[in-house]
Design a protein around this motif. Structure first.
Motif, PDB file in Angstrom:
ATOM      1  N   ASN A 193     -24.990 -53.758 -28.544  1.00  0.00           N
ATOM      2  CA  ASN A 193     -24.774 -55.269 -29.078  1.00  0.00           C
ATOM      3  C   ASN A 193     -25.934 -55.736 -28.644  1.00  0.00           C
ATOM      4  OD1 ASN A 193     -24.283 -57.629 -29.434  1.00  0.00           O
ATOM      5  ND2 ASN A 193     -22.241 -57.476 -28.783  1.00  0.00           N
ATOM      6  N   TYR A 201     -23.899 -50.679 -35.324  1.00  0.00           N
ATOM      7  CA  TYR A 201     -22.973 -50.891 -34.389  1.00  0.00           C
ATOM      8  C   TYR A 201     -21.794 -51.580 -35.054  1.00  0.00           C
ATOM      9  CZ  TYR A 201     -21.073 -53.235 -30.088  1.00  0.00           C
ATOM     10  OH  TYR A 201     -20.626 -53.486 -28.838  1.00  0.00           O
ATOM     11  N   TYR A 243     -23.211 -49.321 -23.691  1.00  0.00           N
ATOM     12  CA  TYR A 243     -22.634 -50.715 -23.255  1.00  0.00           C
ATOM     13  C   TYR A 243     -23.115 -50.892 -21.892  1.00  0.00           C
ATOM     14  CZ  TYR A 243     -20.566 -55.142 -24.429  1.00  0.00           C
ATOM     15  OH  TYR A 243     -20.406 -56.292 -24.587  1.00  0.00           O
ATOM     16  N   LYS A 255     -18.522 -53.793 -19.646  1.00  0.00           N
ATOM     17  CA  LYS A 255     -17.239 -54.201 -20.060  1.00  0.00           C
ATOM     18  C   LYS A 255     -16.244 -53.106 -20.241  1.00  0.00           C
ATOM     19  CE  LYS A 255     -15.580 -56.373 -24.525  1.00  0.00           C
ATOM     20  NZ  LYS A 255     -15.812 -56.583 -25.927  1.00  0.00           N
ATOM     21  N   GLU A 314     -11.544 -45.689 -21.235  1.00  0.00           N
ATOM     22  CA  GLU A 314     -12.614 -45.633 -22.250  1.00  0.00           C
ATOM     23  C   GLU A 314     -13.786 -44.655 -21.912  1.00  0.00           C
ATOM     24  OE1 GLU A 314     -12.363 -50.073 -24.444  1.00  0.00           O
ATOM     25  OE2 GLU A 314     -12.949 -49.965 -22.302  1.00  0.00           O
TER      26      GLU A 314
HETATM   27  P1  FDP Z   1     -12.673 -54.962 -28.232  1.00  0.00           P
HETATM   28  O1  FDP Z   1     -13.291 -55.951 -27.066  1.00  0.00           O
HETATM   29  O2  FDP Z   1     -12.781 -55.601 -29.561  1.00  0.00           O
HETATM   30  O3  FDP Z   1     -11.556 -54.218 -27.953  1.00  0.00           O
HETATM   31  O4  FDP Z   1     -13.183 -51.925 -25.754  1.00  0.00           O
HETATM   32  C1  FDP Z   1     -13.862 -52.999 -25.894  1.00  0.00           C
HETATM   33  C2  FDP Z   1     -14.547 -53.026 -27.229  1.00  0.00           C
HETATM   34  O5  FDP Z   1     -13.855 -53.832 -28.326  1.00  0.00           O
HETATM   35  C3  FDP Z   1     -14.968 -51.815 -27.499  1.00  0.00           C
HETATM   36  O6  FDP Z   1     -14.256 -51.010 -28.678  1.00  0.00           O
HETATM   37  C4  FDP Z   1     -16.211 -52.229 -28.430  1.00  0.00           C
HETATM   38  O7  FDP Z   1     -17.242 -51.208 -28.269  1.00  0.00           O
HETATM   39  C5  FDP Z   1     -16.974 -53.356 -27.518  1.00  0.00           C
HETATM   40  O8  FDP Z   1     -15.623 -53.755 -26.845  1.00  0.00           O
HETATM   41  C6  FDP Z   1     -17.205 -54.583 -28.166  1.00  0.00           C
HETATM   42  O9  FDP Z   1     -17.710 -55.533 -27.467  1.00  0.00           O
HETATM   43  P2  FDP Z   1     -18.686 -56.514 -27.916  1.00  0.00           P
HETATM   44  O10 FDP Z   1     -18.063 -57.666 -28.961  1.00  0.00           O
HETATM   45  O11 FDP Z   1     -19.336 -57.448 -26.577  1.00  0.00           O
HETATM   46  O12 FDP Z   1     -20.043 -56.022 -28.379  1.00  0.00           O
END
Ligand code: FDP
Length: 360
Positions: free
Chosen positions: A225, A253, A273, A283, A289
């Motif tokens: 991202n 992405y 990430y 995150k 995960e």
């Molecule tokens: P989400 O918050 O929508 O559940 O697990 C967290 C995750 O998705 C991942 O699946 C995804 O790669 C990432 O977060 C997306 O986060 P950003 O919106 O910050 O890019």
């Protein structure tokens, strides 16, 4: 010669259609023993959960109460989607009265969920992210579920799951994900390669579609991202500047980890990430995960790193601990790490120069 005496040679297509997930697990383990039967049954239950979730997702736009938020926050302080709750409950339901799994832990639950009636015989813990990429649910774009199976150590009588906080990701017995996309796919590893199954809706079964998947050592895709560019530490920005200045890279992405990892598993490249200046831990959740996906990608010949440590070597400090994640083709992960090492070396050299200027 009578028919009875003739050797049975099945048609190749028929034989392929019969390679179900549970049969494949037994074949991978070369055993019909109790442990192999247990793992086969666990995978079968995960497949049932996947089918139930896929069924709900397929009709979500038509079913009252399937989409949108519940109005609650989860343990991570994130808004909970109705589909997160449904999928979380599905995993619990399929393992009730299974005699297989004593404890389930997911990012949607503050504490593990215990199934006491299973505990005397069910020696396993299931760790899972019921819906990964939930922000994609309401707009009908791919999402996933991620899972890992671990042996439960001790009785966990105080309910603190301390055994999970004493072990790293190499302790996983199996891991995988389900991709809810144009077709529903289940990809898993038991430590003997990575195998993909596609749900055949006419049979209601996951059928083997790719066996022993290998990741190329390098791929053209980088998946991150980039909206977070100015929040990253400098080495990550160095890497992105590098790919911008070199030919042969392409960005992809999808906003759901499972879909992005699935692409990399089949085509190579790197998913990132990273942590940010404000949130160095990033995150993604280690137990639900990063560690399961690291197990899978290593089994396919790739690597997963925090930037300074292999993901599978990280011992979580808490059940819901997070970690930065750099995962994919070996050479691409190493390239990202090289920018981190270069900056660390430069900082170290500057500090040494400063020290040498100070009169002793
Ligand atoms: P989400 O918050 O929508 O559940 O697990 C967290 C995750 O998705 C991942 O699946 C995804 O790669 C990432 O977060 C997306 O986060 P950003 O919106 O910050 O890019």
């Amino acid at each position: 010669m009578s028919n009875v005496d003739q050797p049975f040679i099945p048609e190749p297509a028929l034989d392929r259609d019969c390679m179900t997930l549970s049969r494949h697990v037994l074949q991978q383990l070369h055993s019909f023993g109790a442990e192999a039967q247990d793992l086969s049954a666990i995978m079968n239950r995960i497949a049932l959960a996947a089918k139930l979730i896929a069924r709900r997702l397929t009709r979500a736009g038509l079913v009252a109460g399937a989409l949108g938020f519940t109005g609650e926050m989860n343990v991570q302080g994130e808004s909970v989607k109705k589909m997160d709750v449904y999928a979380n409950d599905v995993f619990i339901s399929v393992f009730k009265q299974s005699g297989l799994v004593c404890r389930l832990a997911s990012e949607e639950m503050q504490k593990p969920y215990y199934i006491p009636e299973n505990c005397p015989i069910g020696r396993y813990t299931l760790l899972y992210d019921p819906i990964d990429g939930s922000s994609n649910v309401d707009i009908n774009i791919n999402v996933g579920s991620i899972f890992a199976i671990r042996q439960q150590e001790g009785l966990d009588e105080d309910g603190t799951a301390s055994d999970l906080l004493q072990n790293n990701g190499r302790n996983q017995i199996a891991a995988g994900y389900v991709l809810y996309g144009p077709s529903t796919m289940l990809v898993y590893s038991l430590g003997t390669g990575v195998h993909a199954f596609t749900l055949d809706p006419s049979l209601g079964e996951f059928i083997l579609s790719s066996e022993n998947i290998r990741l190329p050592d390098h791929g053209s895709i980088y998946s991150v991202n980039e909206g977070n560019f100015w929040q990253w530490e400098e080495p990550l920005r160095d890497y992105i500047r590098y790919v911008h200045r070199h030919e042969g890279y392409t960005a992809r992405y999808g906003g759901a980890l499972v879909g992005d990892i699935h692409r990399i598993l089949f085509q190579g490249g790197v998913f990132l990430y990273p942590g940010t200046v404000k949130k160095p831990e990033g995150k993604l959740r280690l137990l639900y995960e990063s560690a399961p996906l690291a197990y899978l990608i290593e089994q396919a010949g790739g690597r997963a790193s925090t930037g300074t440590q292999e993901i599978l070597d990280v011992v979580p400090e808490a059940l819901h601990a997070r970690s930065p994640l750099i995962i994919g083709s070996k050479d691409d992960v190493a390239l990202v790490e090289s920018f981190i090492q270069d900056r660390a070396r430069a900082v170290e050299e500057r500090a040494a120069r400063e020290r040498s200027r100070i009169p002793q």
